[in-house]
Design a protein around this motif. Structure first.
Motif, mmCIF file in Angstrom:
data_model
loop_
_atom_site.group_PDB
_atom_site.id
_atom_site.type_symbol
_atom_site.label_atom_id
_atom_site.label_comp_id
_atom_site.label_asym_id
_atom_site.label_seq_id
_atom_site.Cartn_x
_atom_site.Cartn_y
_atom_site.Cartn_z
ATOM 1 N N ALA A 44 51.806 14.842 -14.133
ATOM 2 C CA ALA A 44 53.061 14.652 -13.389
ATOM 3 C C ALA A 44 54.247 15.181 -14.199
ATOM 4 C CB ALA A 44 53.254 13.171 -13.056
ATOM 5 N N GLU A 45 54.200 14.968 -15.506
ATOM 6 C CA GLU A 45 55.304 15.463 -16.347
ATOM 7 C C GLU A 45 55.342 16.992 -16.310
ATOM 8 O OE1 GLU A 45 55.234 14.145 -20.389
ATOM 9 O OE2 GLU A 45 57.066 15.221 -20.886
ATOM 10 N N GLU A 46 54.149 17.589 -16.348
ATOM 11 C CA GLU A 46 54.072 19.057 -16.306
ATOM 12 C C GLU A 46 54.624 19.582 -14.977
ATOM 13 O OE1 GLU A 46 50.322 21.924 -16.384
ATOM 14 O OE2 GLU A 46 50.228 20.357 -17.901
ATOM 15 N N LEU A 47 54.251 18.937 -13.887
ATOM 16 C CA LEU A 47 54.734 19.393 -12.577
ATOM 17 C C LEU A 47 56.246 19.183 -12.446
ATOM 18 C CD1 LEU A 47 51.830 18.136 -10.295
ATOM 19 C CD2 LEU A 47 52.471 20.513 -10.704
ATOM 20 N N ALA A 48 56.735 18.078 -13.012
ATOM 21 C CA ALA A 48 58.188 17.824 -12.969
ATOM 22 C C ALA A 48 58.929 18.891 -13.770
ATOM 23 C CB ALA A 48 58.479 16.425 -13.517
ATOM 24 N N THR A 49 58.362 19.258 -14.918
ATOM 25 C CA THR A 49 58.977 20.309 -15.743
ATOM 26 C C THR A 49 59.020 21.620 -14.970
ATOM 27 O OG1 THR A 49 58.080 19.229 -17.698
ATOM 28 C CG2 THR A 49 58.841 21.481 -17.977
ATOM 29 N N GLU A 50 57.913 21.919 -14.270
ATOM 30 C CA GLU A 50 57.885 23.157 -13.478
ATOM 31 C C GLU A 50 58.923 23.117 -12.359
ATOM 32 O OE1 GLU A 50 53.800 23.668 -12.319
ATOM 33 O OE2 GLU A 50 53.169 23.945 -14.387
ATOM 34 N N MET A 106 70.923 23.541 -12.191
ATOM 35 C CA MET A 106 70.544 22.858 -13.424
ATOM 36 C C MET A 106 70.138 21.429 -13.081
ATOM 37 S SD MET A 106 70.678 24.906 -15.776
ATOM 38 C CE MET A 106 71.420 26.394 -16.352
ATOM 39 N N ALA A 107 68.922 21.080 -13.383
ATOM 40 C CA ALA A 107 68.472 19.719 -13.102
ATOM 41 C C ALA A 107 68.156 19.026 -14.417
ATOM 42 C CB ALA A 107 67.242 19.757 -12.217
ATOM 43 N N GLU A 108 68.217 17.719 -14.368
ATOM 44 C CA GLU A 108 67.952 16.939 -15.578
ATOM 45 C C GLU A 108 66.560 16.329 -15.460
ATOM 46 O OE1 GLU A 108 71.175 14.340 -16.461
ATOM 47 O OE2 GLU A 108 69.840 12.909 -17.416
ATOM 48 N N LEU A 109 65.770 16.488 -16.497
ATOM 49 C CA LEU A 109 64.400 15.963 -16.497
ATOM 50 C C LEU A 109 64.334 14.683 -17.318
ATOM 51 C CD1 LEU A 109 61.340 16.669 -15.837
ATOM 52 C CD2 LEU A 109 61.275 17.600 -18.152
ATOM 53 N N ALA A 110 63.678 13.669 -16.796
ATOM 54 C CA ALA A 110 63.563 12.415 -17.562
ATOM 55 C C ALA A 110 62.384 11.599 -17.042
ATOM 56 C CB ALA A 110 64.851 11.607 -17.431
ATOM 57 N N ARG A 147 52.462 25.217 -19.850
ATOM 58 C CA ARG A 147 52.987 25.011 -21.206
ATOM 59 C C ARG A 147 51.900 24.505 -22.151
ATOM 60 N NH1 ARG A 147 58.523 21.905 -21.996
ATOM 61 N NH2 ARG A 147 59.136 23.678 -20.773
ATOM 62 N N ARG A 148 51.041 23.643 -21.643
ATOM 63 C CA ARG A 148 49.952 23.114 -22.481
ATOM 64 C C ARG A 148 48.997 24.216 -22.911
ATOM 65 N NH1 ARG A 148 49.606 17.595 -22.630
ATOM 66 N NH2 ARG A 148 51.269 16.831 -21.330
ATOM 67 N N ALA A 149 48.686 25.114 -21.963
ATOM 68 C CA ALA A 149 47.766 26.206 -22.288
ATOM 69 C C ALA A 149 48.387 27.102 -23.355
ATOM 70 C CB ALA A 149 47.459 27.002 -21.031
ATOM 71 N N ILE A 150 49.713 27.352 -23.235
ATOM 72 C CA ILE A 150 50.393 28.196 -24.231
ATOM 73 C C ILE A 150 50.368 27.511 -25.596
ATOM 74 C CG2 ILE A 150 52.632 29.177 -24.891
ATOM 75 C CD1 ILE A 150 53.138 29.541 -21.849
ATOM 76 N N GLY A 162 77.383 21.637 -10.742
ATOM 77 C CA GLY A 162 78.029 20.378 -10.405
ATOM 78 C C GLY A 162 77.233 19.609 -9.363
ATOM 79 N N PHE A 163 76.173 20.205 -8.839
ATOM 80 C CA PHE A 163 75.292 19.531 -7.890
ATOM 81 C C PHE A 163 74.266 18.795 -8.724
ATOM 82 C CE2 PHE A 163 71.657 19.773 -4.880
ATOM 83 C CZ PHE A 163 72.250 19.098 -3.832
ATOM 84 N N ASP A 164 74.311 17.478 -8.631
ATOM 85 C CA ASP A 164 73.586 16.673 -9.618
ATOM 86 C C ASP A 164 72.157 16.360 -9.172
ATOM 87 O OD1 ASP A 164 72.943 15.073 -11.665
ATOM 88 O OD2 ASP A 164 74.609 13.685 -11.441
ATOM 89 N N VAL A 165 71.214 16.996 -9.793
ATOM 90 C CA VAL A 165 69.808 16.799 -9.432
ATOM 91 C C VAL A 165 69.057 16.195 -10.622
ATOM 92 C CG1 VAL A 165 67.682 17.902 -8.636
ATOM 93 C CG2 VAL A 165 69.889 18.827 -7.932
ATOM 94 N N LEU A 166 68.382 15.102 -10.351
ATOM 95 C CA LEU A 166 67.529 14.475 -11.371
ATOM 96 C C LEU A 166 66.078 14.721 -10.988
ATOM 97 C CD1 LEU A 166 68.806 10.808 -11.939
ATOM 98 C CD2 LEU A 166 68.512 12.579 -13.667
ATOM 99 N N VAL A 167 65.274 15.149 -11.943
ATOM 100 C CA VAL A 167 63.834 15.263 -11.691
ATOM 101 C C VAL A 167 63.155 14.254 -12.617
ATOM 102 C CG1 VAL A 167 61.815 16.759 -11.685
ATOM 103 C CG2 VAL A 167 64.053 17.708 -11.080
#
Ligand SMILES: Cc1cc2nc3c(=O)[nH]c(=O)nc-3n(C[C@H](O)[C@H](O)[C@H](O)COP(=O)(O)O)c2cc1C
Length: 263
Positions: A100-106, A117-121, A3-6, A86-91
């Motif tokens: 680390a934020e970039e890898l978490a986003t990926e 669907m996971a939630e990023l924070a 994303r940064r390169a883009i 409905g399967f609750d995943v937090l990243v």
């Protein structure tokens, strides 16, 4: 491409176009050409502008959709909508300079491609209730300073991680970023891993340490996330156990599977 390169490419392209436009101002000497464009030229101009606006609109819609699925700034709400399981995943990420934020986003994007669907924070964002509601927490954490947490994670490390919590219903994975050049290698990731184990959470797999962006370790993380999280999500919805072996379901479980299904 990351994303940064883009983003960088977009900024450079826009800068180039702007510089080109300014240079053209000097290229046109004397009076502007005042003749009216022909009908064909008008058609091309209007058609081109309309196509450009449509592309902008589609990009905006796509961008809005991506943000909705990857960044839910309200850490207290779970994602719902098309594709939600409905399967609750937090990243969660702890990041000083963005890796680390970039890898978490990926990771969120990887899960999204498989329908989870996971939630990023940031690691400090979810409150205690949000932690206890999650089925799976995946954490990508770097170490800064001399074995210190990244700045935004400092208070979380000082307060939340010093409390004892009951996270016994939680499954987790930790990707610890660091560099072996430092004495306190991957210290913060290791600290998080220890805290989760002490709080009763169960590891989906052993913590993965990444020495200076080691690609092999990152690929291992992606593989394990794919194998453990996604496989687990598939078995979660309904499991029918036919104990008699005659085709008649004896027990049907739906909802969260925890220790009853081992990986
Ligand atoms: C100022 C600074 C201090 C660091 N301190 C450590 C450290 O104590 N232990 C370690 O394993 N890595 C350390 N690292 C390496 C980072 O953890 C590693 O480069 C990581 O990939 C950075 O991720 P981030 O961009 O998400 O912050 C340090 C890096 C920098 C720039």
């Amino acid at each position: 491409m990351s994303r940064r390169a883009i983003d960088l490419l977009s900024v450079l392209s826009l800068g180039g176009i702007t510089a080109g436009a300014i240079a053209l101002l000097w290229w046109t000497q004397g009076e502007w050409w005042v003749a009216s464009p022909s009908g064909k030229q008008w058609a091309w101009a209007i058609g081109g502008t309309a196509a450009y606006l449509v592309i902008c609109l589609l990009s905006l819609l796509k961008f809005a959709g991506t943000r909705a699925s990857t960044r839910n700034s309200d850490a207290g709400s779970s994602l719902e909508g098309e594709g939600a399981t409905g399967f609750d995943v937090l990243v969660l990420y702890a990041s000083q300079t963005g890796t680390a934020e970039e890898l978490a986003t990926e990771t969120v994007e990887q899960l999204g491609r498989s329908g989870v669907m996971a939630e990023l924070a940031g690691i400090e964002e979810p409150d205690e209730e949000r932690w206890s509601r999650a089925d799976v927490v995946l954490i990508v954490a770097s170490t800064a300073g001399e074995g210190e947490p990244p700045d935004h994670a400092y208070d979380f490390a000082e307060t939340s991680m010093s409390e004892s919590r009951d996270l016994s219903s939680l499954r987790f994975g930790v990707l610890a970023l660091g560099d072996r050049e430092y004495d306190e290698y991957c210290a913060f990731g290791r600290q998080i891993n220890r805290w989760l184990l002490d709080s009763g959470a169960s590891p989906l797999f052993d913590m993965i340490e990444v020495d200076d962006r080691d690609e092999e370790a990152i690929e291992r993380w992606e593989t394990l996330v794919g194998e453990r999280v996604l496989k687990r999500e598939k078995v979660r919805d309904t499991v029918e156990i036919d104990r008699l072996g005659v085709g008649a379901p004896v027990m049907s479980m739906s909802g969260k599977l925890r220790d009853s299904v081992s990986l």
